[in-house]
Design a protein around this motif. Structure first.
Motif, PDB file in Angstrom:
ATOM      1  N   MET A   1      -8.480  -5.524  16.684  1.00 20.20           N
ATOM      2  CA  MET A   1      -8.561  -5.586  15.222  1.00 20.20           C
ATOM      3  C   MET A   1      -9.029  -6.965  14.805  1.00 20.20           C
ATOM      4  O   MET A   1      -8.508  -7.978  15.284  1.00 20.20           O
ATOM      5  N   ALA A   2     -10.010  -7.027  13.931  1.00 17.58           N
ATOM      6  CA  ALA A   2     -10.612  -8.306  13.580  1.00 17.58           C
ATOM      7  C   ALA A   2      -9.723  -9.156  12.679  1.00 17.58           C
ATOM      8  O   ALA A   2      -9.511 -10.337  12.920  1.00 17.58           O
ATOM      9  N   ARG A   3      -9.190  -8.545  11.622  1.00 17.57           N
ATOM     10  CA  ARG A   3      -8.466  -9.347  10.639  1.00 17.57           C
ATOM     11  C   ARG A   3      -7.288  -8.554  10.108  1.00 17.57           C
ATOM     12  O   ARG A   3      -7.412  -7.381   9.773  1.00 17.57           O
ATOM     13  N   ASP A   4      -6.123  -9.199  10.032  1.00 21.54           N
ATOM     14  CA  ASP A   4      -4.969  -8.537   9.455  1.00 21.54           C
ATOM     15  C   ASP A   4      -5.116  -8.451   7.940  1.00 21.54           C
ATOM     16  O   ASP A   4      -5.793  -9.268   7.309  1.00 21.54           O
ATOM     17  N   THR A   5      -4.466  -7.442   7.378  1.00 19.06           N
ATOM     18  CA  THR A   5      -4.670  -7.087   5.982  1.00 19.06           C
ATOM     19  C   THR A   5      -3.768  -7.885   5.054  1.00 19.06           C
ATOM     20  O   THR A   5      -2.619  -8.180   5.381  1.00 19.06           O
ATOM     21  N   THR A   6      -4.294  -8.220   3.899  1.00 16.20           N
ATOM     22  CA  THR A   6      -3.508  -8.820   2.831  1.00 16.20           C
ATOM     23  C   THR A   6      -3.592  -7.911   1.608  1.00 16.20           C
ATOM     24  O   THR A   6      -4.663  -7.731   1.039  1.00 16.20           O
ATOM     25  N   ASP A   7      -2.494  -7.280   1.265  1.00 18.02           N
ATOM     26  CA  ASP A   7      -2.401  -6.426   0.081  1.00 18.02           C
ATOM     27  C   ASP A   7      -0.987  -6.584  -0.450  1.00 18.02           C
ATOM     28  O   ASP A   7      -0.016  -6.115   0.151  1.00 18.02           O
ATOM     29  N   GLN A   8      -0.851  -7.277  -1.572  1.00 18.03           N
ATOM     30  CA  GLN A   8       0.455  -7.648  -2.096  1.00 18.03           C
ATOM     31  C   GLN A   8       1.145  -6.532  -2.881  1.00 18.03           C
ATOM     32  O   GLN A   8       2.238  -6.741  -3.413  1.00 18.03           O
ATOM     33  N   THR A   9       0.547  -5.349  -2.950  1.00 11.38           N
ATOM     34  CA  THR A   9       1.152  -4.253  -3.704  1.00 11.38           C
ATOM     35  C   THR A   9       2.512  -3.900  -3.113  1.00 11.38           C
ATOM     36  O   THR A   9       2.602  -3.503  -1.939  1.00 11.38           O
ATOM     37  N   PRO A  10       3.617  -4.010  -3.877  1.00 16.60           N
ATOM     38  CA  PRO A  10       4.934  -3.717  -3.312  1.00 16.60           C
ATOM     39  C   PRO A  10       5.065  -2.246  -2.923  1.00 16.60           C
ATOM     40  O   PRO A  10       4.499  -1.358  -3.566  1.00 16.60           O
ATOM     41  N   VAL A  11       5.809  -2.001  -1.858  1.00 17.62           N
ATOM     42  CA  VAL A  11       6.147  -0.634  -1.461  1.00 17.62           C
ATOM     43  C   VAL A  11       7.432  -0.257  -2.173  1.00 17.62           C
ATOM     44  O   VAL A  11       8.469  -0.905  -1.988  1.00 17.62           O
ATOM     45  N   THR A  12       7.367   0.785  -2.982  1.00 14.57           N
ATOM     46  CA  THR A  12       8.539   1.192  -3.764  1.00 14.57           C
ATOM     47  C   THR A  12       9.133   2.524  -3.318  1.00 14.57           C
ATOM     48  O   THR A  12      10.234   2.867  -3.741  1.00 14.57           O
ATOM     49  N   SER A  13       8.416   3.269  -2.459  1.00 15.41           N
ATOM     50  CA  SER A  13       8.936   4.555  -1.995  1.00 15.41           C
ATOM     51  C   SER A  13       8.262   4.946  -0.687  1.00 15.41           C
ATOM     52  O   SER A  13       7.143   4.502  -0.396  1.00 15.41           O
ATOM     53  N   LEU A  14       8.931   5.793   0.090  1.00 15.83           N
ATOM     54  CA  LEU A  14       8.347   6.283   1.330  1.00 15.83           C
ATOM     55  C   LEU A  14       7.116   7.126   1.072  1.00 15.83           C
ATOM     56  O   LEU A  14       6.185   7.158   1.887  1.00 15.83           O
ATOM     57  N   SER A  15       7.087   7.792  -0.051  1.00 19.67           N
ATOM     58  CA  SER A  15       5.933   8.644  -0.355  1.00 19.67           C
ATOM     59  C   SER A  15       4.649   7.827  -0.451  1.00 19.67           C
ATOM     60  O   SER A  15       3.568   8.327  -0.136  1.00 19.67           O
ATOM     61  N   GLU A  16       4.745   6.569  -0.850  1.00 22.93           N
ATOM     62  CA  GLU A  16       3.551   5.723  -0.927  1.00 22.93           C
ATOM     63  C   GLU A  16       2.956   5.474   0.462  1.00 22.93           C
ATOM     64  O   GLU A  16       1.735   5.368   0.609  1.00 22.93           O
ATOM     65  N   LEU A  17       3.820   5.413   1.464  1.00 28.11           N
ATOM     66  CA  LEU A  17       3.341   5.194   2.822  1.00 28.11           C
ATOM     67  C   LEU A  17       2.590   6.423   3.332  1.00 28.11           C
ATOM     68  O   LEU A  17       1.560   6.300   4.005  1.00 28.11           O
ATOM     69  N   THR A  18       3.115   7.598   2.985  1.00 21.75           N
ATOM     70  CA  THR A  18       2.426   8.835   3.349  1.00 21.75           C
ATOM     71  C   THR A  18       1.127   8.976   2.570  1.00 21.75           C
ATOM     72  O   THR A  18       0.093   9.374   3.128  1.00 21.75           O
ATOM     73  N   GLU A  19       1.162   8.650   1.300  1.00 21.86           N
ATOM     74  CA  GLU A  19      -0.038   8.750   0.469  1.00 21.86           C
ATOM     75  C   GLU A  19      -1.135   7.809   0.959  1.00 21.86           C
ATOM     76  O   GLU A  19      -2.322   8.115   0.833  1.00 21.86           O
ATOM     77  N   TYR A  20      -0.726   6.678   1.510  1.00 20.60           N
ATOM     78  CA  TYR A  20      -1.726   5.762   2.045  1.00 20.60           C
ATOM     79  C   TYR A  20      -2.531   6.445   3.147  1.00 20.60           C
ATOM     80  O   TYR A  20      -3.765   6.382   3.162  1.00 20.60           O
ATOM     81  N   LEU A  21      -1.847   7.091   4.088  1.00 22.29           N
ATOM     82  CA  LEU A  21      -2.558   7.788   5.166  1.00 22.29           C
ATOM     83  C   LEU A  21      -3.397   8.932   4.614  1.00 22.29           C
ATOM     84  O   LEU A  21      -4.548   9.129   5.020  1.00 22.29           O
ATOM     85  N   ALA A  22      -2.832   9.691   3.682  1.00 16.00           N
ATOM     86  CA  ALA A  22      -3.557  10.823   3.102  1.00 16.00           C
ATOM     87  C   ALA A  22      -4.803  10.359   2.359  1.00 16.00           C
ATOM     88  O   ALA A  22      -5.763  11.138   2.200  1.00 16.00           O
ATOM     89  N   GLY A  23      -4.822   9.109   1.939  1.00 19.57           N
ATOM     90  CA  GLY A  23      -5.996   8.567   1.261  1.00 19.57           C
ATOM     91  C   GLY A  23      -7.218   8.485   2.143  1.00 19.57           C
ATOM     92  O   GLY A  23      -8.324   8.240   1.657  1.00 19.57           O
ATOM     93  N   GLY A  24      -7.037   8.717   3.445  1.00 16.26           N
ATOM     94  CA  GLY A  24      -8.180   8.733   4.342  1.00 16.26           C
ATOM     95  C   GLY A  24      -8.974  10.020   4.307  1.00 16.26           C
ATOM     96  O   GLY A  24     -10.093  10.069   4.842  1.00 16.26           O
ATOM     97  N   CYS A  25      -8.431  11.079   3.707  1.00 16.30           N
ATOM     98  CA  CYS A  25      -9.144  12.362   3.649  1.00 16.30           C
ATOM     99  C   CYS A  25     -10.454  12.196   2.884  1.00 16.30           C
ATOM    100  O   CYS A  25     -10.490  11.568   1.820  1.00 16.30           O
ATOM    101  N   LYS A  26     -11.527  12.769   3.420  1.00 15.20           N
ATOM    102  CA  LYS A  26     -12.830  12.671   2.761  1.00 15.20           C
ATOM    103  C   LYS A  26     -13.642  13.924   3.056  1.00 15.20           C
ATOM    104  O   LYS A  26     -13.384  14.617   4.049  1.00 15.20           O
ATOM    105  N   PRO A  27     -14.624  14.232   2.243  1.00 12.78           N
ATOM    106  CA  PRO A  27     -15.460  15.409   2.511  1.00 12.78           C
ATOM    107  C   PRO A  27     -16.265  15.225   3.791  1.00 12.78           C
ATOM    108  O   PRO A  27     -16.589  14.088   4.186  1.00 12.78           O
ATOM    109  N   GLU A  28     -16.615  16.330   4.435  1.00 10.45           N
ATOM    110  CA  GLU A  28     -17.300  16.252   5.730  1.00 10.45           C
ATOM    111  C   GLU A  28     -18.609  15.480   5.645  1.00 10.45           C
ATOM    112  O   GLU A  28     -18.985  14.794   6.604  1.00 10.45           O
ATOM    113  N   GLU A  29     -19.289  15.571   4.529  1.00  9.77           N
ATOM    114  CA  GLU A  29     -20.563  14.858   4.423  1.00  9.77           C
ATOM    115  C   GLU A  29     -20.374  13.338   4.416  1.00  9.77           C
ATOM    116  O   GLU A  29     -21.332  12.586   4.617  1.00  9.77           O
TER     117      GLU A  29
END
Length: 457
Positions: A1-29
């Motif tokens: 991995m080239a660079r570790d991530t900096t994102d100061q958005t606080p984690v307020t619920s477990l669902s946000e962690l799941t939603e982060y992964l689900a944010g990778g879904c994209k159309p096949e094209e």
């Protein structure tokens, strides 16, 4: 991995962690191919490893690449430890023992992937030649001891180096003496992710066998075909291996999150400094375990994405899937590894065929296959069938998938041309590691020194 991530958005619920992964879904094209490859760096005069510092060191390589590419520097505690394209065209990073890694851009075709790798290697050779430096394509360091191997000035590696001996017998070997080729691929939905992860996880031992290229350790045969594959059997089993949850029919993003939450952390970054957090899990972090140790003890999304990058299952889930089972190898294999997986996972018929072929494999059987593949290679068996037999079927599925993709180069050839190295292994019934061993006992006269000439980039 080239660079570790900096994102100061606080984690307020477990669902946000799941939603982060689900944010990778994209159309096949929008599916892309991201290929990473690592190589050992050595001086051609005596096949010795190249240190970080000095006029002919790895730092000089990085500085030369920065001057040629114009990419942004990645600085850790004042040290240049990588480069990243400001336009998303890729990144260069250093593994702990100085292994030089290209993390390629997300590309549409394997033709582009192969051109990218060849362009990178050509530029790197131009910079390295005046320094007397060359690069070796193998899965394991064939000659150098751990004491011989240099250490890169990267803060996360300092933490890992202290931690690894506490959780496994081969973690330092993994860090300092192995190389891989890896491909990162997309998914369209939770169901698509689950199907791809289930199928590819079961087939990682096949990739280990097909790409085995690490039969030597400290100048002698080590009794294995993939020393790298064997190393991963006892590196850190809390964060590595074959996840049993993936075998459940209802596996989804939340299941991966639940597993990841209970894996010990490596670090968090605060004010540019790495803090050792190996004594707590991410779940404990969320519950306030670091409130007396950090100036800002609130977990944020940068902490979560960095934690995900420190997990080492054979297939890793981020906002894409990472295929992690293969050894590094010569340049043709940089194109062959992504071809193998793209053909299987980016074509619906090929994926369905591979899923059906492996449907009856249990978690225990796949773990046993994974344990056997480093030593037995294509002769390892599951459900009464050898990996050679299974490999012929799987590669045929991959080839048909690539042909149906019909992504042609300027000469009208589709992407299946990149499977040739794998097809050769199956046709000969011999891995690259077995070829190396035959030469060691024959033309090389019991020496590993010729690998540096015969398998260099």
């Amino acid at each position: 991995m080239a660079r570790d991530t900096t994102d100061q958005t606080p984690v307020t619920s477990l669902s946000e962690l799941t939603e982060y992964l689900a944010g990778g879904c994209k159309p096949e094209e929008a599916f892309r191919i991201g290929t990473e490859h690592e190589k050992f760096v050595f001086y051609r005069a005596d096949n010795s490893p190249v240190p970080y510092a000095g006029a002919r060191g790895i730092l000089a390589l990085l500085e030369g690449m920065q001057a040629r590419t114009g990419w942004d520097p990645i600085i850790d505690a004042g040290n240049l430890i990588g480069l990243v394209s400001p336009t998303g065209a890729g990144a260069i990073s250093l593994e702990p023992g100085g292994q030089f890694e290209l993390s390629g851009a997300p590309l549409e075709t394997l033709h582009q992937t192969c051109a990218e790798s060849n362009g990178h290697l050509a530029m790197l050779r131009e910079i390295a030649e005046p320094l007397g430096i060359r690069f070796l394509g193998m899965g394991g360091s064939p000659k150098w001891t751990l004491a011989d191997t240099p250490r890169m000035p990267k803060s996360r590696y300092d933490i890992m180096t202290r931690y690894m001996p506490k959780v496994g017998s081969q973690g330092l070997d993994m860090m300092y003496r192995t190389c891989t080729i890896q491909v990162n691929l997309d998914f369209s939905s939770e169901a698509d992710m689950a199907a791809k992860m289930r199928t590819s996880l079961k087939l990682q031992p096949l990739a280990t066998a097909l790409f085995a290229s690490s039969p030597f350790t400290e100048g002698k045969p080590n009794g294995l075909l993939s020393w790298r594959g064997e190393i991963w059997r006892d590196t850190d089993n809390q964060r590595a291996g074959v996840l049993d949850a993936v075998f459940r029919p209802d596996f989804g993003f939340a299941d991966y999150v639940e597993w990841a939450l209970d894996v010990p952390m490596y670090f968090v970054v605060r004010d540019g400094r790495y803090h050792d957090c190996t004594h707590v899990t991410f779940r404990q972090f969320l519950n306030g375990a670091l409130k007396d140790e950090l100036s800002d003890p609130t977990p944020n999304m940068g902490d979560w994405t960095n934690h995900l990058s420190t997990l080492f299952p054979d297939v890793r889930l981020k906002r894409f899937l990472e295929m992690r089972g293969a050894d590094g190898g010569p340049w043709r294999r940089i194109c062959a590894l992504p071809a193998f997986w793209v053909g299987l996972l980016y074509d619906a018929d090929a994926l369905a065929g591979a899923d059906a072929l492996t449907a009856g494999w249990t978690h225990a059987e796949v773990v046993a296959l994974r344990d056997a593949a480093p030593a037995k290679g294509l002769s390892a068996e599951i459900a009464g069938r050898s990996l050679h037999e299974i490999g012929r079927e799987v590669v045929a599925l991959s080839k048909a998938g690539l042909q149906r993709r019909a992504r042609l180069n300027g000469d009208g050839m589709d992407e299946s041309i990149f499977l040739l190295p794998v097809e050769e292994v199956l046709a000969k019934r011999a891995t690259l590691a077995e070829d190396m061993l035959a030469r060691y006992h024959g033309a090389w006269n019991g020496s590993v020194e010729p690998v540096f000439a015969d398998y260099q980039y």
